[in-house]
Design a protein around this motif. Structure first.
Motif, PDB file in Angstrom:
ATOM      1  N   HIS A   1     -13.892 -24.952 104.398  1.00 17.87           N
ATOM      2  CA  HIS A   1     -14.578 -24.438 103.208  1.00 17.87           C
ATOM      3  C   HIS A   1     -15.977 -23.991 103.613  1.00 17.87           C
ATOM      4  O   HIS A   1     -16.770 -24.809 104.093  1.00 17.87           O
ATOM      5  N   ILE A   2     -16.282 -22.714 103.426  1.00 18.30           N
ATOM      6  CA  ILE A   2     -17.597 -22.164 103.785  1.00 18.30           C
ATOM      7  C   ILE A   2     -18.379 -21.915 102.504  1.00 18.30           C
ATOM      8  O   ILE A   2     -17.893 -21.255 101.583  1.00 18.30           O
ATOM      9  N   LEU A   3     -19.613 -22.434 102.434  1.00 19.45           N
ATOM     10  CA  LEU A   3     -20.428 -22.326 101.221  1.00 19.45           C
ATOM     11  C   LEU A   3     -21.828 -21.824 101.550  1.00 19.45           C
ATOM     12  O   LEU A   3     -22.588 -22.563 102.186  1.00 19.45           O
ATOM     13  N   PRO A   4     -22.230 -20.629 101.064  1.00 22.58           N
ATOM     14  CA  PRO A   4     -21.353 -19.554 100.604  1.00 22.58           C
ATOM     15  C   PRO A   4     -20.806 -18.808 101.807  1.00 22.58           C
ATOM     16  O   PRO A   4     -21.219 -19.063 102.950  1.00 22.58           O
ATOM     17  N   ASP A   5     -19.913 -17.835 101.576  1.00 24.72           N
ATOM     18  CA  ASP A   5     -19.232 -17.182 102.680  1.00 24.72           C
ATOM     19  C   ASP A   5     -20.198 -16.461 103.616  1.00 24.72           C
ATOM     20  O   ASP A   5     -20.242 -16.727 104.808  1.00 24.72           O
ATOM     21  N   ASN A   6     -20.989 -15.521 103.068  1.00 23.87           N
ATOM     22  CA  ASN A   6     -21.902 -14.738 103.908  1.00 23.87           C
ATOM     23  C   ASN A   6     -21.204 -14.233 105.171  1.00 23.87           C
ATOM     24  O   ASN A   6     -21.739 -14.336 106.280  1.00 23.87           O
ATOM     25  N   CYS A   7     -19.977 -13.712 104.991  1.00 23.00           N
ATOM     26  CA  CYS A   7     -19.159 -13.144 106.074  1.00 23.00           C
ATOM     27  C   CYS A   7     -18.600 -14.201 107.017  1.00 23.00           C
ATOM     28  O   CYS A   7     -17.986 -13.864 108.037  1.00 23.00           O
ATOM     29  N   GLY A   8     -18.767 -15.480 106.700  1.00 21.53           N
ATOM     30  CA  GLY A   8     -18.309 -16.547 107.588  1.00 21.53           C
ATOM     31  C   GLY A   8     -16.813 -16.541 107.831  1.00 21.53           C
ATOM     32  O   GLY A   8     -16.364 -16.874 108.932  1.00 21.53           O
ATOM     33  N   THR A   9     -16.018 -16.163 106.833  1.00 20.69           N
ATOM     34  CA  THR A   9     -14.561 -16.125 107.022  1.00 20.69           C
ATOM     35  C   THR A   9     -14.194 -15.092 108.080  1.00 20.69           C
ATOM     36  O   THR A   9     -13.318 -15.325 108.918  1.00 20.69           O
TER      37      THR A   9
ATOM     38  N   VAL B   1      -8.709 -20.953 106.197  1.00 22.56           N
ATOM     39  CA  VAL B   1     -10.122 -20.595 106.264  1.00 22.56           C
ATOM     40  C   VAL B   1     -10.488 -19.878 104.978  1.00 22.56           C
ATOM     41  O   VAL B   1     -10.003 -18.785 104.706  1.00 22.56           O
ATOM     42  N   GLY B   2     -11.326 -20.509 104.180  1.00 19.91           N
ATOM     43  CA  GLY B   2     -11.708 -19.913 102.898  1.00 19.91           C
ATOM     44  C   GLY B   2     -13.171 -20.161 102.594  1.00 19.91           C
ATOM     45  O   GLY B   2     -13.874 -20.858 103.335  1.00 19.91           O
ATOM     46  N   ALA B   3     -13.623 -19.562 101.505  1.00 18.72           N
ATOM     47  CA  ALA B   3     -15.041 -19.651 101.176  1.00 18.72           C
ATOM     48  C   ALA B   3     -15.268 -19.532  99.677  1.00 18.72           C
ATOM     49  O   ALA B   3     -14.396 -19.075  98.926  1.00 18.72           O
ATOM     50  N   TRP B   4     -16.473 -19.919  99.278  1.00 13.93           N
ATOM     51  CA  TRP B   4     -16.915 -19.851  97.885  1.00 13.93           C
ATOM     52  C   TRP B   4     -18.130 -18.947  97.795  1.00 13.93           C
ATOM     53  O   TRP B   4     -18.871 -18.795  98.764  1.00 13.93           O
ATOM     54  N   TYR B   5     -18.323 -18.377  96.626  1.00  2.00           N
ATOM     55  CA  TYR B   5     -19.408 -17.404  96.498  1.00  2.00           C
ATOM     56  C   TYR B   5     -20.772 -18.045  96.312  1.00  2.00           C
ATOM     57  O   TYR B   5     -21.797 -17.368  96.392  1.00  2.00           O
ATOM     58  N   THR B   6     -20.813 -19.339  96.112  1.00  3.56           N
ATOM     59  CA  THR B   6     -22.078 -20.044  95.960  1.00  3.56           C
ATOM     60  C   THR B   6     -21.875 -21.519  96.263  1.00  3.56           C
ATOM     61  O   THR B   6     -20.748 -21.956  96.552  1.00  3.56           O
ATOM     62  N   ALA B   7     -22.949 -22.284  96.211  1.00  3.35           N
ATOM     63  CA  ALA B   7     -22.878 -23.736  96.389  1.00  3.35           C
ATOM     64  C   ALA B   7     -22.705 -24.398  95.018  1.00  3.35           C
ATOM     65  O   ALA B   7     -22.970 -23.783  93.986  1.00  3.35           O
TER      66      ALA B   7
END
Length: 409
Positions: A120-128, A146-152
């Motif tokens: 879980h990447i918080l926030p994504d910022n292209c991390g995925t 591998v996923g992410a959220w748009y904010t914390a």
């Protein structure tokens, strides 16, 4: 039917990054009874600061529309600078760091991954994109999500006293809904379901719940940090820089939201957002719902996320809850991350899809002038770095949705 992710229920949670969000999530999950391990880079191990002895204290107003709060001292099971130690046998791995740290972290993490783990990447910022790219480079075939959220999940600051960084996390707000997606999108349902096993998301789980974004492009464009932070910091710089010397205020009380935002800046933010909406339409992705009028408040659209659809603080009113949250100078992630990562991504995708982004372009240009260096020329966050510049729209959509990667020719 939701994917069965119940195997995560009793597995340790590994949190990578001991900054404000990472430390707060660790304390929050530990308070709820989860087994939590927290990792930090050796260079920043001062963030631990007796953490095993004191635990992590959650305080603050914890405003939330449905009244969810969790207070007290949470004790994690492990504090370490050894990533292998942190992630071995963990079910969920939370990456809660600035974007600039992602590549270094993923290069350490990927060789250690185990089947079934969820990132879980918080926030994504292209991390995925960065994570999947490095997985290909390292020939990693582990079956991980591998996923992410748009904010914390919080508005939070770590309390500092007398120059000492404490283990007290002052949580001002807890969001009641959050938008997420996985790369590829075929993993999104399982990714969203896995969030049920992160206690730090309880205010969301018991509130308005999780929202499934339409691919990770949606998640990156839905991150409203660039649209709020960059115009607010650039156009409000006079207030920030004159706060103590001319206005006679205590510098430590400065807040972009509390003092800089105004109707004129809100107009710029609203037009910035319209450019993002046009880009999302061209790319056939969705965005979180933000209306024109949402910008015309000291709480911007964040008010809706934390305190419900009717919450807004007019510009004519003071809102002291924001006081002290900065930024205090231009060398701040509101500029040094949101311009070369967030704004730059929008600018590049705009060119790729023939969508004009004049407001975004202006904000980048002014930030560069004010900070006296070219943040874009110095940014590695090109579409080529993300491994998507060479793709046609059809190829990119297949990659986003199905994980079918088209190599460079």
């Amino acid at each position: 039917m939701a994917a069965d992710m119940s195997y995560l229920k009793d597995m340790p949670i590994a949190i990578l990054g001991c900054g404000a969000v990472g430390k707060t999530m660790a304390g929050d999950c530990a308070l709820a009874g989860a087994t939590v391990r927290i990792w930090e880079q050796e260079a920043f191990k001062q963030n631990f600061n007796n953490l095993m002895r004191t635990g992590i204290k959650l305080t603050g107003n914890q405003f939330s529309y449905y009244g969810f709060e969790r207070r007290g001292v949470g004790h994690v099971s492990m504090v370490t600078t050894d990533m292998a130690e942190a992630v071995k046998g963990a079910g969920i791995i939370v990456v809660a760091t600035v974007a600039m740290a992602h590549e270094s972290i993923f290069r350490q993490l990927i060789p250690l991954l185990e089947d079934g783990q969820v990132i879980h990447i918080l926030p994504d910022n292209c991390g995925t994109f960065v994570c999947r790219k490095i997985m290909r480079e390292l020939n990693c075939t582990k079956k991980v999500i591998v996923g992410a959220w748009y904010t914390a999940p919080y508005g939070v600051r770590i309390v500092r006293r007398g120059g000492v960084t404490t283990n007290e996390c002052k949580v001002e707000d807890r969001i009641t809904t959050i938008r997420g997606a996985a790369l590829p999108h075929t993993d999104t349902d399982a990714f969203i379901e896995s969030a049920q096993y992160i206690p730090a998301f309880d205010a969301i789980r018991t509130g308005d719940g999780f929202v499934k974004g339409k691919t990770v492009i949606d998640i990156n464009l839905s991150n409203v940090n660039p649209v709020i932070h960059v115009p607010g910091t650039v156009l409000g710089a006079a207030v920030m820089q004159n706060f103590d010397t001319v206005l006679g205020q205590d510098k430590k009380n400065y807040s972009l939201y509390g003092f800089a935002l105004c109707p004129a800046i809100a107009e710029v933010q609203a037009v910035f957002w319209e450019e993002e909406k046009a880009l999302a339409k061209a790319m056939d992705v969705e965005l979180c719902t933000v209306n024109y009028e949402d910008f015309f408040s000291r709480t911007t659209m964040y008010g809706k996320e934390y305190m419900g659809p009717d919450f807004a603080v007019p510009f004519e009113e003071k809102y002291e809850n924001f006081y002290g949250d900065g930024p205090f100078d231009l060398e701040n992630r509101y500029i040094t991350e949101d311009v070369p990562v967030g704004c730059y991504l929008i600018q590049q995708l705009g060119k790729k899809y023939n969508v004009p982004t004049p407001t975004v372009d202006c904000m980048i240009y002014l930030a560069n002038v004010m900070i006296k260096r070219d943040l874009i020329a110095g940014s590695k966050y090109t579409l080529d770095y993300l491994d998507i510049d060479h793709m046609t729209d059809e190829q990119l959509q297949k990659y986003l949705h199905e994980g079918e990667y088209t190599p460079k020719q």
